[in-house]
Write a protein that holds these residues in place. Structure first.
Motif, PDB file in Angstrom:
ATOM      1  N   HIS A 270     -20.161  72.657 -19.357  1.00  0.00           N
ATOM      2  CA  HIS A 270     -19.792  72.393 -17.958  1.00  0.00           C
ATOM      3  C   HIS A 270     -19.380  70.944 -17.773  1.00  0.00           C
ATOM      4  O   HIS A 270     -20.212  70.041 -17.859  1.00  0.00           O
ATOM      5  CB  HIS A 270     -20.960  72.718 -17.019  1.00  0.00           C
ATOM      6  CG  HIS A 270     -20.617  72.503 -15.580  1.00  0.00           C
ATOM      7  ND1 HIS A 270     -19.786  73.356 -14.888  1.00  0.00           N
ATOM      8  CD2 HIS A 270     -20.948  71.534 -14.706  1.00  0.00           C
ATOM      9  CE1 HIS A 270     -19.641  72.926 -13.647  1.00  0.00           C
ATOM     10  NE2 HIS A 270     -20.334  71.810 -13.517  1.00  0.00           N
TER      11      HIS A 270
ATOM     12  N   HIS B  28     -16.277  68.384 -15.551  1.00  0.00           N
ATOM     13  CA  HIS B  28     -15.120  68.277 -14.650  1.00  0.00           C
ATOM     14  C   HIS B  28     -14.170  67.217 -15.218  1.00  0.00           C
ATOM     15  O   HIS B  28     -14.384  66.014 -15.019  1.00  0.00           O
ATOM     16  CB  HIS B  28     -15.569  67.865 -13.251  1.00  0.00           C
ATOM     17  CG  HIS B  28     -16.467  68.875 -12.602  1.00  0.00           C
ATOM     18  ND1 HIS B  28     -16.008  69.831 -11.726  1.00  0.00           N
ATOM     19  CD2 HIS B  28     -17.799  69.093 -12.710  1.00  0.00           C
ATOM     20  CE1 HIS B  28     -17.016  70.589 -11.323  1.00  0.00           C
ATOM     21  NE2 HIS B  28     -18.119  70.158 -11.914  1.00  0.00           N
TER      22      HIS B  28
ATOM     23  N   HIS C 108     -20.658  77.086  -9.922  1.00  0.00           N
ATOM     24  CA  HIS C 108     -21.923  76.376  -9.738  1.00  0.00           C
ATOM     25  C   HIS C 108     -22.910  77.299  -9.036  1.00  0.00           C
ATOM     26  O   HIS C 108     -22.517  78.091  -8.185  1.00  0.00           O
ATOM     27  CB  HIS C 108     -21.713  75.139  -8.858  1.00  0.00           C
ATOM     28  CG  HIS C 108     -20.798  74.113  -9.455  1.00  0.00           C
ATOM     29  ND1 HIS C 108     -19.441  74.107  -9.236  1.00  0.00           N
ATOM     30  CD2 HIS C 108     -21.059  73.052 -10.254  1.00  0.00           C
ATOM     31  CE1 HIS C 108     -18.899  73.079  -9.885  1.00  0.00           C
ATOM     32  NE2 HIS C 108     -19.854  72.424 -10.517  1.00  0.00           N
TER      33      HIS C 108
ATOM     34  N   HIS D 177     -26.048  74.501 -13.567  1.00  0.00           N
ATOM     35  CA  HIS D 177     -27.231  73.950 -12.892  1.00  0.00           C
ATOM     36  C   HIS D 177     -28.409  74.913 -12.778  1.00  0.00           C
ATOM     37  O   HIS D 177     -29.391  74.754 -13.480  1.00  0.00           O
ATOM     38  CB  HIS D 177     -26.867  73.346 -11.530  1.00  0.00           C
ATOM     39  CG  HIS D 177     -25.782  72.336 -11.646  1.00  0.00           C
ATOM     40  ND1 HIS D 177     -25.922  71.203 -12.414  1.00  0.00           N
ATOM     41  CD2 HIS D 177     -24.511  72.325 -11.166  1.00  0.00           C
ATOM     42  CE1 HIS D 177     -24.795  70.515 -12.384  1.00  0.00           C
ATOM     43  NE2 HIS D 177     -23.918  71.175 -11.632  1.00  0.00           N
TER      44      HIS D 177
ATOM     45  N   ASP E  87     -21.451  67.744 -17.266  1.00  0.00           N
ATOM     46  CA  ASP E  87     -21.120  67.683 -15.839  1.00  0.00           C
ATOM     47  C   ASP E  87     -20.639  66.308 -15.386  1.00  0.00           C
ATOM     48  O   ASP E  87     -21.043  65.826 -14.328  1.00  0.00           O
ATOM     49  CB  ASP E  87     -22.296  68.160 -14.967  1.00  0.00           C
ATOM     50  CG  ASP E  87     -21.869  68.421 -13.522  1.00  0.00           C
ATOM     51  OD1 ASP E  87     -20.703  68.791 -13.296  1.00  0.00           O
ATOM     52  OD2 ASP E  87     -22.699  68.233 -12.611  1.00  0.00           O
TER      53      ASP E  87
HETATM   54 FE    FE Z   1     -20.217  70.640 -11.839  1.00  0.00          FE
END
Ligand code: FE
Ligand code: GUN
Length: 424
Positions: free
Chosen positions: A66, A68, A222, A262, A313
């Motif tokens: 995960h 971005h 998420h 998460h 993340d």
């Molecule tokens: Fe994220």
């Protein structure tokens, strides 16, 4: 067949390392044929080359479940808010810049180069809403020879105008990227990416579920990250029994392979459904610390048979290294252990290594182990600067995980091919 000789460490099961001192891994057509203590285990006439890495360590490459990519410029800054204001104040304005392809290319090249540095050969990434810059990111991964599932982000509510599209435009952009990149067996493929429930109308979620089913594509989003977010989802989707149930109603919760980031506040019902549907948790401990989300109950997920991998993340998380993520995952689990009155046993080193390799790798096929049939994704680690006094092989790996960085990683392989440093 090629033979790679070195000190081999990997995890077949979570509770222990497989350790072969000065052993060899046999590789053919990008896949592991087997491991052995020496080369005599393989017929000499089938061996075309022996690559001897001497006293170095040979381990599976890392998977980041995960991250971005368009938040790379924000790495290491702006961590003084919780999730929702953090998104509105720092994250959305940065992602809006990816409307401009030249900016996207400059940032994405740096991002992929740095994944390479840290030995991450498989990545599950969010891009932005923009089709053009998402295509750029996919092509940069492809050019590098690194594996990735890349999602054009879908969102149509509760953010700035600049980051919202109509459902119609989102579907068209997804269809275009799917037509171009959804090639069976390709290293870089699309993944359906509704940002999270607060960003997506019912119509958007329905279309995401339809696309995933129509093209048999994986899904990422998420889940249960922050208390205010969980409460907001309850208001937005009052008919859902819990957050994950809201995704489930749209076919976005394990109907196709699904990874949810998460899962800090997942209750028993959510955990049960994740186990049943094979939904994989992307555990992102640094992000959960930085934007004060909380501690994900990873031991509970494992005890309930839920699959788990690790995620950086960026830029909620500040650290791109999955090795460092193993350390944070152990540390957070130790806090959880004390705060649960020692009910929740903390994670061991072999467990977090397994999470980052074989467990995460299952999302990409047979990836993350040196068992026969696995794709040869590997790192060669020269830890001579850390190994100055007769450490055992497991201790050498532990010291590299805790103390090492990209300087010790001297070769990287993805699907049997050595991966050169990507150009900026
Ligand atoms: Fe994220
Ligand atoms: N939830 C929705 N979007 C995001 C994001 O960009 N980062 C994190 N950590 N959580 C999110």
């Amino acid at each position: 067949m090629k033979l790679y000789k070195a000190n081999i460490l990997f995890t077949r099961e979570k509770d222990r390392f497989e350790v072969i001192e000065r052993g060899c891994v046999a590789v053919e057509d990008g896949r592991v044929v087997g491991v052995a203590v020496d080369e005599s285990a393989f017929a000499a006439d089938s061996v075309e080359a022996v690559i001897d890495y001497g006293d170095k360590l040979l381990i599976p490459a890392m998977c980041d479940m995960h991250v971005h990519a368009p938040q790379y410029r924000n790495q290491g800054i702006a961590m003084d808010l919780e999730l929702i204001p953090w998104l509105n104040n720092y994250t959305f304005p940065e992602e809006a810049k990816y409307a401009e392809a030249a900016y996207a290319e400059r940032m994405y090249r740096r991002f992929v180069r740095d994944l390479w540095r840290y030995g991450t050969m498989r990545t599950v990434a969010f891009a932005t809403i923009h089709e053009r810059s998402t295509r750029l990111l996919m092509n940069i991964f492809k050019e590098a020879g690194m594996g990735a599932l890349v999602g054009k982000v879908d969102m149509d509510r509760n953010s700035s105008e600049a980051l919202q599209t109509t459902v119609h435009d989102a579907v068209a952009a997804n269809e275009a990227l799917i037509a171009e990149f959804n090639v069976p067996g390709a290293l870089v493929r699309p993944i359906i990416t509704p940002r999270f429930i607060p960003s997506c109308s019912s119509a958007m979620l329905r279309e995401c579920g339809r696309l995933a089913a129509k093209y048999s594509l994986p899904v990422q989003s998420h889940l249960s990250e922050n208390p205010s977010e969980v409460e907001w989802v309850r208001e937005l989707e009052p008919e859902s029994r819990f957050y994950g149930d809201a995704y489930d109603r749209y076919g976005l919760f394990g109907q196709t392979p699904t990874v949810m980031a998460h899962c800090v506040y997942s209750g028993d019902d959510e955990i049960e459904l994740m186990a049943k549907r094979g939904v994989l948790v992307a555990h992102c401990p640094t992000s959960n610390l930085n934007i004060s989300s909380g501690m994900s109950p990873i031991r509970k997920f494992l005890d309930h048979g839920v699959k788990v991998g690790l995620g950086s993340d960026i830029s909620g998380g500040h650290d791109l290294s999955i090795f460092r993520m193993m350390v944070y995952a152990v540390q957070v689990s130790k806090m959880h252990y004390q705060y649960s009155n020692k009910q929740s046993r903390f994670l061991s080193l072999s467990e977090v290594f397994w999470l980052a390799t074989k467990s995460a790798g299952s999302f990409f096929g047979k990836v993350g182990s040196f068992e026969p049939g696995y794709e040869f994704d590997a790192l060669v680690v020269d830890d001579s600067d850390l190994n100055f006094d007769g450490y055992t092989l497991p201790q050498r790996l532990e010291r590299f995980i805790y103390l090492g960085d990209d300087r010790q990683i001297v070769h990287r392989y993805c699907r049997g091919e050595e991966v050169a440093e990507p150009k900026l």
